[in-house]
Design a protein around this motif. Structure first.
Motif, PDB file in Angstrom:
ATOM      1  N   GLY A  61       0.817  -1.201   0.000  1.00  0.00           N
ATOM      2  CA  GLY A  61       0.000   0.000   0.000  1.00  0.00           C
ATOM      3  C   GLY A  61       0.850   1.249   0.000  1.00  0.00           C
ATOM      4  N   LEU A  63       0.203   5.816   0.711  1.00  0.00           N
ATOM      5  CA  LEU A  63      -0.717   6.900   1.038  1.00  0.00           C
ATOM      6  C   LEU A  63       0.040   8.216   0.949  1.00  0.00           C
ATOM      7  CD1 LEU A  63      -3.378   8.098   2.114  1.00  0.00           C
ATOM      8  CD2 LEU A  63      -2.611   7.527   4.434  1.00  0.00           C
ATOM      9  N   HIS A  87      -3.189   7.087  -3.484  1.00  0.00           N
ATOM     10  CA  HIS A  87      -3.141   6.086  -2.416  1.00  0.00           C
ATOM     11  C   HIS A  87      -3.731   4.788  -2.937  1.00  0.00           C
ATOM     12  CE1 HIS A  87      -7.475   6.024  -1.519  1.00  0.00           C
ATOM     13  NE2 HIS A  87      -7.438   7.315  -1.788  1.00  0.00           N
ATOM     14  N   ALA A  89      -4.182   0.192  -1.719  1.00  0.00           N
ATOM     15  CA  ALA A  89      -3.743  -0.950  -0.911  1.00  0.00           C
ATOM     16  C   ALA A  89      -4.250  -2.227  -1.547  1.00  0.00           C
ATOM     17  CB  ALA A  89      -4.249  -0.830   0.529  1.00  0.00           C
ATOM     18  N   ARG A  94      -6.715  -4.953   3.732  1.00  0.00           N
ATOM     19  CA  ARG A  94      -6.676  -3.553   3.303  1.00  0.00           C
ATOM     20  C   ARG A  94      -7.013  -2.596   4.445  1.00  0.00           C
ATOM     21  NH1 ARG A  94     -10.035  -2.391  -1.890  1.00  0.00           N
ATOM     22  NH2 ARG A  94      -8.189  -3.340  -2.851  1.00  0.00           N
ATOM     23  N   TYR A  98      -4.441   0.396   5.589  1.00  0.00           N
ATOM     24  CA  TYR A  98      -4.780   1.820   5.578  1.00  0.00           C
ATOM     25  C   TYR A  98      -4.643   2.437   6.970  1.00  0.00           C
ATOM     26  CZ  TYR A  98      -6.427   2.745   0.815  1.00  0.00           C
ATOM     27  OH  TYR A  98      -6.493   2.988  -0.535  1.00  0.00           O
ATOM     28  N   TYR A 102      -2.150   5.492   7.600  1.00  0.00           N
ATOM     29  CA  TYR A 102      -2.645   6.798   8.028  1.00  0.00           C
ATOM     30  C   TYR A 102      -2.006   7.222   9.338  1.00  0.00           C
ATOM     31  CZ  TYR A 102      -5.450  10.606   9.730  1.00  0.00           C
ATOM     32  OH  TYR A 102      -5.831  11.827  10.231  1.00  0.00           O
ATOM     33  N   LEU A 121     -11.923   8.253  -1.457  1.00  0.00           N
ATOM     34  CA  LEU A 121     -12.019   6.793  -1.413  1.00  0.00           C
ATOM     35  C   LEU A 121     -12.992   6.286  -2.469  1.00  0.00           C
ATOM     36  CD1 LEU A 121     -12.367   6.401   2.463  1.00  0.00           C
ATOM     37  CD2 LEU A 121     -10.276   6.144   1.105  1.00  0.00           C
ATOM     38  N   GLY A 128     -11.573   0.189   2.957  1.00  0.00           N
ATOM     39  CA  GLY A 128     -10.989   1.515   3.007  1.00  0.00           C
ATOM     40  C   GLY A 128     -11.872   2.496   3.753  1.00  0.00           C
TER      41      GLY A 128
END
Length: 316
Positions: A61, A63, A87, A89, A94, A98, A102, A121, A128
């Protein structure tokens, strides 16, 4: 899981993950266009605000976000935004990926004085969505799409529809001001100053405005342009609604549906096959109307952290 800074070396694999996530959403929303090449990620590798996630040697992933700006999202906050191509994943774990990303990215963002965090998203990605909902985000914006096909409506002969000539586009200024006032009310609370309104009313974008009249007065308008809020909206066969308003006394009369159909017919005759729209989810009028006729494919979520958590030098 190892979280590291997002760098140039991660771009190729990150683009593969972002492309796979977009194709995943297309399975739920097949009217979305085929996009062979996603936007470049160079700027995200350069600004130092992104992170990557690895399981062993495998990237799972990433971000990233734009450089921050002040007065973000109609607030006084310093904010940033991570668009859908910045971003992604893998599907397995997932939500956990995330959350971990984050946590690390947000530490960077707060050190940079960013108190308003926004992420785009995919609407059909429950992992997510749940990851960011759990971490204090709420829905703010929606991107939606439909084929350029007529909607079903009851015939109504009380209104006339047309496209405004460029020289006449100032005729909708009054409706624009009413839209601005509407967005300032509960539950939206998107307050626009006169200066802000004047800046947004310059119509520098190459847009087209369609109107509905009743007794020779303009009672509703729709505005479209070539691109919207994400990379999927920039395909040459797509137009995107960037402004709309109907006088309150005419809502429920069918005028908005009739105007939308008139615009669809005009754009279809011009060769366009897709129509997009973006709107604030907390605008009940917009939310109720657009999701009757369009399918959501993104959900823009936002979190406003406590400014007391920012570095002391950012509070002065």
């Amino acid at each position: 899981m190892i979280i590291t800074d997002f760098t140039q070396e991660h771009i190729e694999e990150a683009l593969k993950i972002a492309k796979a996530n977009y194709e995943e959403e297309r399975r739920f929303v097949p009217i979305l266009p085929t996009v062979d090449v996603l936007p470049d990620l160079e700027e995200f590798a350069e600004n130092g605000l992104g992170v990557s996630a690895f399981e062993g040697n495998k990237m799972v992933g990433f971000l990233c976000c734009y450089k921050p700006w002040n007065n973000a999202f109609t607030t006084y906050a310093r904010g940033t935004f991570s668009p859908i191509h910045a971003h992604g994943a893998i599907n397995e774990n997932r939500e956990k990926i995330y959350k971990r990303m984050y946590q690390s990215a947000a530490e960077k963002w707060v050190k940079a004085g960013i108190s308003s965090h926004s992420i785009g998203l995919y609407a059909h990605d429950p992992q997510g969505i749940n990851a960011f909902f759990t971490y204090g985000f709420g829905l703010r914006c929606v991107d939606a799409i439909r084929p350029m096909e007529d909607i079903q409506e009851k015939p109504c002969s009380d209104f006339t529809y047309s496209q405004l000539k460029k020289a006449d586009e100032s005729e909708v200024t009054t409706l624009r001001r009413e839209l601005s006032a509407h967005l300032a009310e509960s539950p939206c609370f998107m307050k626009t100053t006169t200066q802000d309104f004047d800046l947004t009313d310059t119509n520098d974008q190459n847009s087209r405005i369609f109107i509905a009249r009743h007794n020779n007065s303009i009672i509703a308008f729709l505005e479209v342009t070539d691109s919207g809020e994400n990379f999927a909206t920039s395909t040459p066969d797509m137009q995107n609604i960037c402004g709309a308003y109907c006088l309150p006394e005419y809502r429920g009369s069918g005028v908005s549906q009739g105007l939308l159909n008139f615009m669809i017919t005009t754009l279809r005759n011009d060769g366009y096959t897709r129509l997009g729209v973006d709107f604030e989810s907390f605008n009940p009028t917009a939310y109720g109307f657009w999701l009757k006729h369009f399918t959501a494919y993104t959900q823009g979520v936002v979190r406003r952290i406590d400014e007391k958590a920012l570095p002391e030098n950012m509070l002065k």
